[in-house]
Design a protein around this motif. Structure first.
Motif, PDB file in Angstrom:
ATOM      1  N   THR A 176     -12.592  25.142   9.091  1.00  0.00           N
ATOM      2  CA  THR A 176     -12.664  25.406   7.657  1.00  0.00           C
ATOM      3  C   THR A 176     -11.616  26.433   7.240  1.00  0.00           C
ATOM      4  N   ASP A 177     -11.330  27.407   8.109  1.00  0.00           N
ATOM      5  CA  ASP A 177     -10.320  28.397   7.752  1.00  0.00           C
ATOM      6  C   ASP A 177      -8.939  27.760   7.640  1.00  0.00           C
ATOM      7  N   ALA A 178      -8.644  26.774   8.482  1.00  0.00           N
ATOM      8  CA  ALA A 178      -7.359  26.082   8.367  1.00  0.00           C
ATOM      9  C   ALA A 178      -7.263  25.344   7.035  1.00  0.00           C
ATOM     10  N   VAL A 179      -8.357  24.706   6.634  1.00  0.00           N
ATOM     11  CA  VAL A 179      -8.371  24.041   5.329  1.00  0.00           C
ATOM     12  C   VAL A 179      -8.188  25.067   4.220  1.00  0.00           C
ATOM     13  N   ALA A 180      -8.881  26.208   4.332  1.00  0.00           N
ATOM     14  CA  ALA A 180      -8.763  27.260   3.318  1.00  0.00           C
ATOM     15  C   ALA A 180      -7.331  27.766   3.220  1.00  0.00           C
ATOM     16  N   TRP A 181      -6.669  27.903   4.350  1.00  0.00           N
ATOM     17  CA  TRP A 181      -5.253  28.287   4.376  1.00  0.00           C
ATOM     18  C   TRP A 181      -4.403  27.296   3.591  1.00  0.00           C
ATOM     19  N   GLY A 182      -4.641  26.007   3.820  1.00  0.00           N
ATOM     20  CA  GLY A 182      -3.902  24.993   3.077  1.00  0.00           C
ATOM     21  C   GLY A 182      -4.193  25.039   1.592  1.00  0.00           C
ATOM     22  N   VAL A 183      -5.469  25.231   1.248  1.00  0.00           N
ATOM     23  CA  VAL A 183      -5.846  25.333  -0.161  1.00  0.00           C
ATOM     24  C   VAL A 183      -5.141  26.521  -0.813  1.00  0.00           C
ATOM     25  N   GLU A 184      -5.119  27.660  -0.126  1.00  0.00           N
ATOM     26  CA  GLU A 184      -4.457  28.849  -0.673  1.00  0.00           C
ATOM     27  C   GLU A 184      -2.965  28.617  -0.873  1.00  0.00           C
ATOM     28  N   ASN A 185      -2.348  27.860   0.031  1.00  0.00           N
ATOM     29  CA  ASN A 185      -0.936  27.521  -0.143  1.00  0.00           C
ATOM     30  C   ASN A 185      -0.728  26.653  -1.380  1.00  0.00           C
TER      31      ASN A 185
ATOM     32  N   VAL B 158       0.861  -1.181   0.000  1.00  0.00           N
ATOM     33  CA  VAL B 158       0.000   0.000   0.000  1.00  0.00           C
ATOM     34  C   VAL B 158       0.898   1.232   0.000  1.00  0.00           C
ATOM     35  N   VAL B 159       0.752   2.078  -0.996  1.00  0.00           N
ATOM     36  CA  VAL B 159       1.454   3.354  -1.033  1.00  0.00           C
ATOM     37  C   VAL B 159       0.631   4.347  -0.218  1.00  0.00           C
ATOM     38  N   TYR B 160       1.277   4.975   0.776  1.00  0.00           N
ATOM     39  CA  TYR B 160       0.545   5.858   1.690  1.00  0.00           C
ATOM     40  C   TYR B 160       0.975   7.307   1.501  1.00  0.00           C
ATOM     41  N   VAL B 161      -0.022   8.198   1.324  1.00  0.00           N
ATOM     42  CA  VAL B 161       0.210   9.626   1.122  1.00  0.00           C
ATOM     43  C   VAL B 161      -0.337  10.360   2.349  1.00  0.00           C
ATOM     44  N   HIS B 162       0.526  11.047   3.075  1.00  0.00           N
ATOM     45  CA  HIS B 162       0.143  11.639   4.354  1.00  0.00           C
ATOM     46  C   HIS B 162      -0.694  12.901   4.199  1.00  0.00           C
ATOM     47  N   GLY B 163      -1.492  13.186   5.219  1.00  0.00           N
ATOM     48  CA  GLY B 163      -2.238  14.422   5.286  1.00  0.00           C
ATOM     49  C   GLY B 163      -1.422  15.540   5.923  1.00  0.00           C
ATOM     50  N   GLY B 164      -2.055  16.739   6.006  1.00  0.00           N
ATOM     51  CA  GLY B 164      -1.391  17.890   6.587  1.00  0.00           C
ATOM     52  C   GLY B 164      -1.642  19.171   5.822  1.00  0.00           C
ATOM     53  N   MET B 165      -2.815  19.291   5.232  1.00  0.00           N
ATOM     54  CA  MET B 165      -3.200  20.513   4.513  1.00  0.00           C
ATOM     55  C   MET B 165      -2.195  20.859   3.416  1.00  0.00           C
ATOM     56  N   TRP B 166      -1.540  19.843   2.844  1.00  0.00           N
ATOM     57  CA  TRP B 166      -0.566  19.988   1.761  1.00  0.00           C
ATOM     58  C   TRP B 166       0.644  20.828   2.170  1.00  0.00           C
ATOM     59  N   SER B 167       0.694  21.235   3.443  1.00  0.00           N
ATOM     60  CA  SER B 167       1.684  22.208   3.894  1.00  0.00           C
ATOM     61  C   SER B 167       2.558  21.721   5.035  1.00  0.00           C
ATOM     62  N   ILE B 168       2.096  20.719   5.780  1.00  0.00           N
ATOM     63  CA  ILE B 168       2.867  20.178   6.895  1.00  0.00           C
ATOM     64  C   ILE B 168       2.822  18.655   6.813  1.00  0.00           C
ATOM     65  N   GLY B 169       3.584  18.011   7.668  1.00  0.00           N
ATOM     66  CA  GLY B 169       3.595  16.556   7.717  1.00  0.00           C
ATOM     67  C   GLY B 169       4.714  15.966   6.892  1.00  0.00           C
ATOM     68  N   GLY B 170       4.933  14.683   7.079  1.00  0.00           N
ATOM     69  CA  GLY B 170       6.001  13.982   6.374  1.00  0.00           C
ATOM     70  C   GLY B 170       6.152  12.573   6.906  1.00  0.00           C
TER      71      GLY B 170
END
Length: 364
Positions: A261-270, A132-144
């Protein structure tokens, strides 16, 4: 089990303010009372630093037969695959790699404009098992690799599969399409090297949580449209599928339930600075005109999550396109429950059901 309007979960005894157990209710209450600066106010560097501190203090995940870091998708920035170098930094036996960092700029750009994507392989046994190839979450901006190390270990043990975690490039340093290009390159590489990595026969599955679920869904669409290889299955936990954030739950669950939702929006904007592009099917899989021909899917959402409706709708659209789908909305649960097993027994049980889905689809 409780089923209400197609939503399924396990509810505990007593009144926990709509949450699945008292421990989760206490956690959410503490979040509500102690909320500090938003991620938007903190900025990406400080958000990553704080995540790294949390990860460093987390209880280590279970030991495995083998854990090793790999270079999973060397390619030029133009997207031409250059191969990969499996098998560096091997840690075998009852290994426990230190979780010293919670995120940062992922994927190294080396000489000649080549992107080197890091990964980590987890094997519960040295016998051949599915990958299983796993892709982590983190609003596209954090995590690893470190932020999701414990989760990947738990998935490997519970589902008895090998897991290859992908450390894709992060926004805002690397906006769309860098992360999805890295995920696609890593999946292609894993499909080519699955036998070497864990003795797997056939094409790997792909999985992800939150923004990682978004990237996993896009990998499936890209593989279909580009001629494969098609993942054996897609396992999506509380995924982003609509980056316009226009579904009702983004308003109904905007604050007070952990993820805002604002945190998600921040990630989307990034990730996608241009608002016009966010409705592009190559950005938001829910806007794809045709979802036919995609791999079997498990889509699990959470009742108290801004992303609930877009995940539920994506599952419905997959089913309507003839894709085999197992869809569950976990009652009383919040976003991110896959990494909340030490907080709440109910979150631990919800994660266990997701891991059981993985095993059922790959072994059943």
């Amino acid at each position: 089990m409780v089923e209400v309007a197609g939503r399924v979960g396990v509810m505990g005894d007593g009144d926990f303010g709509g949450l699945a157990d008292g421990e989760l209710a206490a956690y959410v209450d503490a979040e509500r009372l102690g909320c500090g600066p938003s991620v938007r106010e903190l900025g990406v560097v400080e958000v990553r630093r704080r995540q790294a501190v949390r990860v460093a203090g987390r209880v280590a995940g279970p030991g495995l037969a083998e854990v090793r870091d790999v270079e999973v998708g060397r390619r030029s920035v133009s997207g031409v695959a250059l191969g990969g170098l499996p098998g560096v930094d091997v840690v075998a036996g009852d290994a426990s790699l230190g979780a010293s960092a919670g995120g940062g700029a992922s994927g190294d750009v080396v000489a000649g404009g080549v992107v080197s994507v890091r990964g980590r392989l987890y094997r519960p046994t040295l016998d051949a098992v599915p990958l299983v190839v796993y892709v982590h979450g983190g609003m596209w901006s954090i995590g690893g690799l470190e932020s999701h190390d414990r989760l990947c270990r738990r998935l490997a043990v519970a589902a008895r599969v090998a897991v290859l975690a992908v450390d894709y490039r992060l926004a805002p340093e690397h906006p769309w399409p860098a992360g999805i290009d890295d995920a696609v390159a890593a999946f292609r590489w894993a499909a080519e090297h699955a036998g070497e990595l864990c003795g797997a026969v056939g094409v790997p599955a792909i999985a992800g949580d939150s923004s990682g679920g978004h990237l996993a869904a896009l990998v499936c669409l890209r593989m279909r449209d580009e001629g494969g290889p098609m993942p054996a299955a897609q396992f999506l936990a509380f995924p982003n599928t609509d980056l316009t954030l226009s579904r009702p739950s983004t308003r109904e669950k905007a604050t007070g339930w952990g993820l805002t939702t604002d945190a998600v929006a921040w990630g989307v904007e990034n990730l996608v600075p241009d608002p016009v592009r966010r409705a592009d099917p190559g950005v938001s899989p829910l806007f794809a005109a045709d979802l036919a021909g995609l791999p079997p899917a498990v889509v699990v959402t959470a009742e108290h999550d801004p992303l609930r409706d877009e995940g539920d709708e994506y599952a419905d659209r997959l089913r309507g396109a003839g894709v085999r789908v197992r869809h569950r909305c976990e009652l009383g649960m919040v976003h991110g429950f896959l990494t909340m097993e030490l907080v709440s027994p109910a979150a631990d049980a919800a994660g266990g059901r997701f891991f059981a889905d993985v095993a059922d689809f790959l072994f059943g």
